[in-house]
Design a protein around this motif. Structure first.
Motif, short mmCIF file in Angstrom:
data_model
loop_
_atom_site.label_atom_id
_atom_site.label_comp_id
_atom_site.label_asym_id
_atom_site.label_seq_id
_atom_site.Cartn_x
_atom_site.Cartn_y
_atom_site.Cartn_z
N GLU A 103 44.45 33.32 36.63
CA GLU A 103 43.94 35.25 36.25
C GLU A 103 44.68 35.93 36.28
O GLU A 103 44.81 36.90 35.65
N GLY B 125 39.56 36.55 34.32
CA GLY B 125 39.78 37.92 34.87
C GLY B 125 37.68 38.89 34.83
O GLY B 125 37.12 38.18 35.43
N HIS C 258 48.31 40.94 48.79
CA HIS C 258 47.38 40.06 47.46
C HIS C 258 47.52 38.81 46.87
O HIS C 258 48.81 38.21 46.21
N TYR D 79 41.93 49.81 47.82
CA TYR D 79 41.96 48.25 48.47
C TYR D 79 39.99 48.59 48.05
O TYR D 79 39.95 49.87 48.08
N SER E 22 35.15 36.20 34.36
CA SER E 22 35.17 35.85 35.35
C SER E 22 33.93 36.53 36.37
O SER E 22 33.24 36.08 36.86
N ILE F 76 41.64 43.77 39.94
CA ILE F 76 42.20 43.28 39.06
C ILE F 76 42.55 43.69 37.93
O ILE F 76 43.41 44.58 36.71
N CYS F 77 41.36 44.28 37.74
CA CYS F 77 41.09 44.90 36.50
C CYS F 77 41.26 46.48 35.96
O CYS F 77 42.05 47.18 34.91
N SER G 127 46.56 47.02 44.51
CA SER G 127 44.78 46.48 44.87
C SER G 127 44.98 45.55 45.27
O SER G 127 46.02 44.81 45.61
N HIS G 128 43.92 45.10 46.03
CA HIS G 128 43.86 43.56 46.21
C HIS G 128 41.33 43.85 46.84
O HIS G 128 41.38 44.93 47.58
N ALA G 129 40.79 43.42 46.69
CA ALA G 129 40.09 42.57 46.34
C ALA G 129 39.41 42.05 47.70
O ALA G 129 40.10 40.49 47.77
N ILE G 130 39.28 42.52 49.13
CA ILE G 130 38.44 42.12 50.51
C ILE G 130 37.54 41.43 50.75
O ILE G 130 37.00 42.26 49.57
N HIS G 131 37.56 40.90 51.36
CA HIS G 131 36.20 39.84 51.30
C HIS G 131 35.41 40.89 52.74
O HIS G 131 36.25 40.03 53.72
N GLU H 101 30.08 35.38 55.71
CA GLU H 101 29.16 34.85 54.18
C GLU H 101 28.33 33.64 53.96
O GLU H 101 27.04 34.02 54.27
N LEU I 83 42.44 48.80 38.94
CA LEU I 83 43.09 49.07 39.59
C LEU I 83 44.90 49.02 38.77
O LEU I 83 45.45 49.58 38.36
N MET I 84 44.52 47.34 38.86
CA MET I 84 45.58 46.22 38.89
C MET I 84 46.49 46.57 37.07
O MET I 84 47.43 47.18 36.54
N TYR J 60 36.27 42.32 43.20
CA TYR J 60 37.34 42.14 42.16
C TYR J 60 37.66 42.22 41.63
O TYR J 60 38.61 42.63 40.80
N HIS K 96 45.08 37.73 33.43
CA HIS K 96 44.18 37.93 32.31
C HIS K 96 43.68 39.82 33.88
O HIS K 96 42.56 39.64 33.85
N SER L 276 30.96 42.36 49.97
CA SER L 276 30.45 41.02 50.28
C SER L 276 29.47 40.48 49.37
O SER L 276 28.98 41.07 48.39
N GLY L 277 29.02 38.86 49.38
CA GLY L 277 27.88 38.62 48.93
C GLY L 277 27.83 39.18 47.01
O GLY L 277 29.06 38.75 46.31
#
Lengths: 329, 329
Positions: free
Chosen positions: A231, B34, A225, B197, B37, B213-214, B224-228, A63, B216-217, B209, A234, B201-202
């Motif tokens: 956060e 959340g 995770h 999941y 952000s 978090i908003c 869930s989890h946002a993987i870079h 990145e 799925l979770m 993200y 939220h 990137s970028g």
């Protein structure tokens, strides 16, 4: 503690700082991948709180290259890390930083590695069960970071940090001993879980992050995770119930109220809570002003024992992989 | 598109910029919680790539307050956002920023809200199915961000971005229409998954993200989890197998090679892959120089259709909560 190694680390840091002093450094980039990137999160926290002039940024190596930050240049210090020194993206990042005129300082365990060769300054750290905390990655990085803050803008905490780090190993061992039974219980109680979340904030968030992606996902193939404790409210908190395990870290830095609030809520609706609280640990020989910065290192050390126990109870060694080192990627 | 609202948004941004011009802004803080952000991640990417002088930082509101960044002061611009304007941490963050002498500019849907009252400048955005893209949160934020870059350091992309955003709604609708069947299939095929999941990137990472978090979770109670995408190969990729679903986003910014590499690997070892590729979309009226910045907005718009279908197939409305708005926290 081997006096020779301590002197050697101090000399290495001194040498790095003499290179930093030759430049007019205006910003610092922390660049690495995975666990080596997570290692740098507490240092980013340090810069944010302590640096009156220097700006600090943190990016995963690839990145960093592709994002191509507009302010990367001759007045940049780029701090990189790779344990083996072989991580291709990080080696590329060092070359990229150098080609942009930046000063590159790398931490690694292998001083003959490609990363070491691609960097202007190399800091070798020790590693493994027998290594003293003072000579390991987190400690060497903190010495560099507080040293940079000292030479660049007269920050007064370098000596405090250095003195404190000399007592780190003792703090580590006492904390691990205090939490020994908890670590053993964790391995037994959580061995059949399919998902385990981690949570923290501030200087401790990187520890939660590395535990999620390196220990649980990579080394145990358990879904995970790292949730930021601020956060949590939220979005993520809607996931908690009596069946969902959370590892919750409480540090000693200024964001502790976020972690305490997340824990208090989790206690009301969750049942599988694994709490590591740095307040429980003895910080003998750690100076008051740097305790908040040292806490994540201790949490990380203790959490590794939790990982050992989990791996043992699951008959899934921490070294087991299906893709890494086995297939091309 | 209602010309009145367009003119109103432009006037609001103009007003905000006139306040920015009165100050000698040196750094920008993006502060929210959340989803609000996550909305700011692409703007942080913009600053990193475009800003020759200004530094940009992004923190969850409570972390922003407690971390207490050393360079927050009279030369700071703090950009906040809360849809309802009621998010307590963000309201506190506005007060905290103001007490440190910073200029506070807030985005909200509610101009009579506590956040609006706590901020020096307020930007109202439109919301919902009938709102035109130009007047919604992502667009208003980009107009502000490119405007700040223009007035602070003569960045030339403000007009390009503004013209492009005027065509955003059409791009949205064409993309959603093109992916309509895929979105419907997603809802049917993934309704019974316990974990999904997301990865990017970028400029697109914030979209992954917020989806994790908003949507799925929080809204579906799915792990869930946002993987870079760059970090993927340094831990998280060990989790993928034929049973584990991944939503993989491909944008048009400079980090696209990271996303392509993550997708290529995932195709070899995963089977449940949900791919949204901005290259498939028509970007009529979007100027070349800002396409990479616009892509995440379009991915986000299309992903929302995926969420609608998922919620419908699971009989779990997106508005359903167990804790939020229901219990104290």
């Amino acid at each position: 503690m081997t006096t020779e190694l301590v002197v050697d680390v101090k000399n290495q840091v001194k040498n790095a700082l003499s290179e930093v002093e030759k430049r007019n450094i205006e910003n610092v980039f922390f660049v690495a991948c995975g666990g080596s990137s997570a290692l740098m999160y507490p240092s980013k926290y340090v810069f944010d709180r302590e640096a009156k002039k220097l700006d600090a940024h943190l990016y995963s190596s690839n990145e960093f290259i592709h994002r191509n930050h507009a302010k990367l240049g001759t007045q940049s210090l780029v701090i990189l890390c790779s344990h083996s020194g072989n991580t291709p993206e990080t080696v590329e990042a060092a070359k990229f930083a150098k080609s942009n005129g930046a000063l590159t300082v790398s931490l690694t365990h292998e001083v003959e590695s490609p990363l070491a060769k691609a960097s202007e300054v190399v800091l070798k750290y020790e590693w493994g069960q027998e290594a003293n905390g003072f000579t390991t990655n987190y400690s060497v990085l903190y010495q560099l970071v507080f040293g940079v803050l000292k030479v660049a803008e007269n920050n007064v905490n370098f000596e405090k940090m250095e003195r404190s780090l000399e007592n780190l190993q003792e703090v580590y061992e006492k904390a691990a001993s205090l939490y020994h039974e908890k670590a053993v219980n964790f391995g037994q109680q959580y061995k059949d879980e399919k998902i385990i979340y981690t949570m923290a904030s501030g200087a401790n968030y990187g520890i939660a992050y590395s535990y999620a992606i390196c220990i649980l996902m990579e080394m145990q193939w358990i879904h995970s995770h790292a949730i930021h404790a601020g956060e949590y409210f939220h979005g993520p908190f809607e996931i908690i119930d009596e069946e969902t395990p959370f590892i919750i870290l409480l540090g000693l830095d200024e964001t502790r109220p976020l972690e305490e609030r997340a824990l208090a809520f989790s206690k009301r609706y969750g049942k599988k809570l694994v709490v590591l609280d740095a307040k429980d640990f003895e910080f003998s020989g750690i100076e008051e002003d740097v305790k908040g910065y040292i806490a994540p290192l201790v949490l990380n050390y203790v959490l590794r024992k939790y990982a050992d126990n989990l791996a043992e109870n699951r008959n899934h060694p921490l070294s087991k992989r299906r893709y890494m080192w086995k297939v091309d990627y």
